[in-house]
Design a protein around this motif. Sequence first.
Motif, mmCIF file in Angstrom:
data_model
loop_
_atom_site.group_PDB
_atom_site.id
_atom_site.type_symbol
_atom_site.label_atom_id
_atom_site.label_comp_id
_atom_site.label_asym_id
_atom_site.label_seq_id
_atom_site.Cartn_x
_atom_site.Cartn_y
_atom_site.Cartn_z
ATOM 1 N N GLN A 1 -4.673 10.315 -1.363
ATOM 2 C CA GLN A 1 -3.758 11.223 -0.435
ATOM 3 C C GLN A 1 -4.690 11.497 0.846
ATOM 4 O O GLN A 1 -6.027 11.632 0.633
ATOM 5 N N GLN B 1 3.746 10.885 4.556
ATOM 6 C CA GLN B 1 3.488 10.309 3.278
ATOM 7 C C GLN B 1 2.280 10.387 2.721
ATOM 8 O O GLN B 1 1.349 10.808 3.279
ATOM 9 N N PHE C 1 6.887 6.347 -3.353
ATOM 10 C CA PHE C 1 6.013 7.251 -2.967
ATOM 11 C C PHE C 1 6.244 7.724 -1.451
ATOM 12 O O PHE C 1 5.280 8.196 -0.976
ATOM 13 N N ASN D 1 -1.554 1.890 -10.664
ATOM 14 C CA ASN D 1 -1.419 2.329 -9.383
ATOM 15 C C ASN D 1 -2.120 3.487 -8.945
ATOM 16 O O ASN D 1 -2.396 4.378 -9.607
ATOM 17 N N PRO E 1 -4.612 0.398 -3.162
ATOM 18 C CA PRO E 1 -4.724 0.257 -1.614
ATOM 19 C C PRO E 1 -5.704 -0.756 -1.366
ATOM 20 O O PRO E 1 -6.799 -0.925 -2.007
ATOM 21 N N THR F 1 -3.031 6.108 -5.509
ATOM 22 C CA THR F 1 -2.755 6.674 -4.229
ATOM 23 C C THR F 1 -3.690 7.357 -3.902
ATOM 24 O O THR F 1 -4.383 8.250 -4.556
ATOM 25 N N GLN G 1 -0.080 6.170 -12.817
ATOM 26 C CA GLN G 1 0.159 6.471 -11.399
ATOM 27 C C GLN G 1 -1.160 7.507 -11.200
ATOM 28 O O GLN G 1 -1.041 8.610 -11.789
ATOM 29 N N VAL H 1 -3.732 9.708 -8.754
ATOM 30 C CA VAL H 1 -3.954 10.049 -7.146
ATOM 31 C C VAL H 1 -5.062 10.853 -7.286
ATOM 32 O O VAL H 1 -5.395 11.648 -7.805
ATOM 33 N N GLU I 1 -0.614 9.219 1.692
ATOM 34 C CA GLU I 1 -1.840 8.598 2.030
ATOM 35 C C GLU I 1 -2.179 8.976 3.441
ATOM 36 O O GLU I 1 -3.159 8.706 3.964
#
Length: 898
Positions: free
Chosen positions: A571, A613, A684, A567, A221, A569, A530, A532, A615
């Motif tokens: 949350q 979604q 995602f 990557n 991000p 993400t 990935q 998170v 995020e």
Amino acid sequence: MTTTGEERERGFDHTEVEPRWQRTWDEADVFRIDDDETDPEYVLAMFPYTSGSLHMGHVRNYTITDAFARFERMRGESVLHPMGWDSFGLPAENAAEERDTNPRDWTMQCIESMREQLTEMGFGYDWDRELATCEPEYYQWNQWLFKQFREEGLVERQAAELNWCPSCETVLADEQVEGEDELCWRCDTPIEAREMDQWFFTITDYAEELLGALEDLDGWPNNVREMQRNWIGKQEGASVAFEVGDYGDVDIFTTRLDTIHGATFFSLAPGHPVAQQIAEDNEAVAEYIETAEDADEDDLDVTSGVFTGEYATNPATGEEIPVYVADYVLTDVGTGALYAVPAHDERDHEFAQAHDIDVVQVVEPTDDADADPEDVDVQEQAYPEDGLLVNSGEFDGLTSEEARDRFVSEFDGEHRTEYNLRDWGISRQRYWGTPIPMIHCDDCGYVEVPDEDLPVELPEFVHTTGNPLDAAEEWKHVDCPECGADAVRETDTMDTFVDSSWYFLRYTSPDLDDAPFDAERASDWMPVDQYVGGIEHAVMHLLYARFFTKVLDDLDMVDGVREPFTNLTNQGMVLGEDGNKMSKSLDNGVSPQRIIEEYGADTARLFIMEAAQPEKEFAWSPEGVQSAHSFLQNVYTLVSEYADGEAGSASETAHAGDADEIADYVAREIDATAAKATAEFEDFRFNHALQAVRELVSLLRRYQEATAPDADTFERGLATAAKLLAPVAPHAAEEMWAELDRDGLIAEAEWPAARAPDGYDIERRLVENTREDVRDIVDTVGIEDPQTITLAVAPQWKHRVLDLARNADGNVVGTVMQDEDLREQGEAAADFAKEVAGRAQSLDEQLPPEREREALERAAWLIEREFGAEVVVQGPDEADPDLVSKAGPGRPAIDIAK
């Protein structure tokens, strides 16, 4: 199946179904990955702190990664999806104190409880790779890596003014001090400053690479990258020496050397060595420094300062300017000293006004600047922008940029790069952490614990205030490894962020006993594809993990892996039903355990993934939970009805048009839904994928009610829906798979590989717009019982007008009327051209007339079922001319007969 439809109650019992499938997955080793796999898809959630129970934030985080891991596994990927425990730290120590137990026993109870909860949620982990950072088998490698870093010159012991939390009784890293109020990240207590000897990792050695490499982290991000940029805080500037009284040259760092002719005073931070020297003979300065050191952040203001009685010589002008000690100058930023230019810095301006110091303008706006030179009054307000030099002697007229470059050599300075980033102090004065593998000998100094004596294990817990390891007398007194004399172990433990800075590498070989991880396997399997976790780790865990990974590559422990996470993400938060953050004080929390017991894990997972979604934050909704639960039960019921041969039996007499056309329509929707869900899972956007599944299930239900469905088409639709649900609601999906009598487990089934038919998006838009238009007419006119709905498709020439309008460069009517064929349509063509002229730049692509008609005929049964009317689709040559005249491309004309 052994029971008939009449004998059983529809729906499934999650209390029986979910544990059964969890056992089945475990027995089948569904989620286990072999060590000899080549570069698996590495899907990872930030491992949890062992608090003892999962909260909804955990459930959301782990549902996201589990759903994606299951999706990738069904697509044929080998997937590494492990779980472990961030199990050192002060909260466990405090909890043990409160319960009169020891941190290890408390932590192990928490791990057992949380492992059970994760299993009940149906999360598919390779439990053979489980790790806990509080186990000696793990933290011995923290100690070993500490030694490797030290040999590489990346560990220092130094005295420093540090952040001390009086409540936690330990030092905090800069990253663990939050907000302008400077509060402890753990307990919100205001921090204090203390001078202490500590162990540091010199992360600043990697500041430039940590900053530059952010540009290539496209899968992160933007806000996280920006937070790290700001934390690293690179500043390009220059250093110049000012002579301060009898104290000699004092270096300053500035990014605005162009303003040096406007310096009217000189400032030292209270902690600057020269300020400390002045204080020895100046009582007022000494009192000010003592007050500044004891003051809270809230008590400080930019005008606070004291004149020292000393003067500094400006190398640009030769003038002497007064020297102040001021607490708005920070010891650890730049050099802790600066020349002040009130005309061009807002803080300097405010200080100068409070202390009656001159303000001299040396920069004015350029001709093309936003500000007018006549409007700039530096006596009233600082002008901090670049511009042209004035009142700077022979340098007047230079631009700020030219002056900055020239003044470096002019005033014997040097170009310099400064960073806000500070070295990482890892010493913590607590028990429940990794003992630092150092021994202090009066003769030899600090000596490393030999490799053969690792791990240095924690002694039995000592109930005491302050540093518990200081009280472990038998444990801390040892022989010096070098000379054999009496010596003392280091009694500080490591910051627990050391544990999480490399745990993702240990998952590649968790049982290895002669190295922290298998270098070849880690080089092949890393980086994490990935990752998170929470945004709160943007400048702590994530920065430290990047630092560790770069060092390990430089130590040849991983081959060419310099970034740990491809990557990322972050949350969003799960809010309470009242829209506020879930908390005990607000009594708005939701227990995952209660939701599992009442509705089942799949319901919780489905609701969380549908709500927003990943995020985005969202508020807990009992209605949303009930909707998710009802949906899963309804899908299962649809499957079980089909399995019992009941599909279509309730509506055999219903008029629904041609069965083959309906089957064709449904088949296209199945393919399109699979394609859409696949794309959304990849991006995602799980909520979009799940909405598509809901729409497919609704369509299948209507198909069943409209006619006796084609068995192959209907079963393929049910199987596709089950597969698309499997990553998010895996237990229910397995139950449906079994009902359909399919081989194997759906967790190991092949993901639907369908693609949307050509032009599907245009076709779907056409059908949905047409259905909406019919609804509007029925509602507006008040038609209660429509008998026939006629849809007339627009003629080819109107499509031609649309094509020309898209490229008409504004003159739509003129362009259209230049076309010989369109001129034959007369006023109709001109009128239609005028109609579309206003929206020429936003005209959507449309199907040609013959395909538009085919699409409407395929979808006619949906309109029939919705309105209970016969639907007739006509081409432009057979429909009533007056009706056709009202049709446009993608918007058929509609006539409704009562």
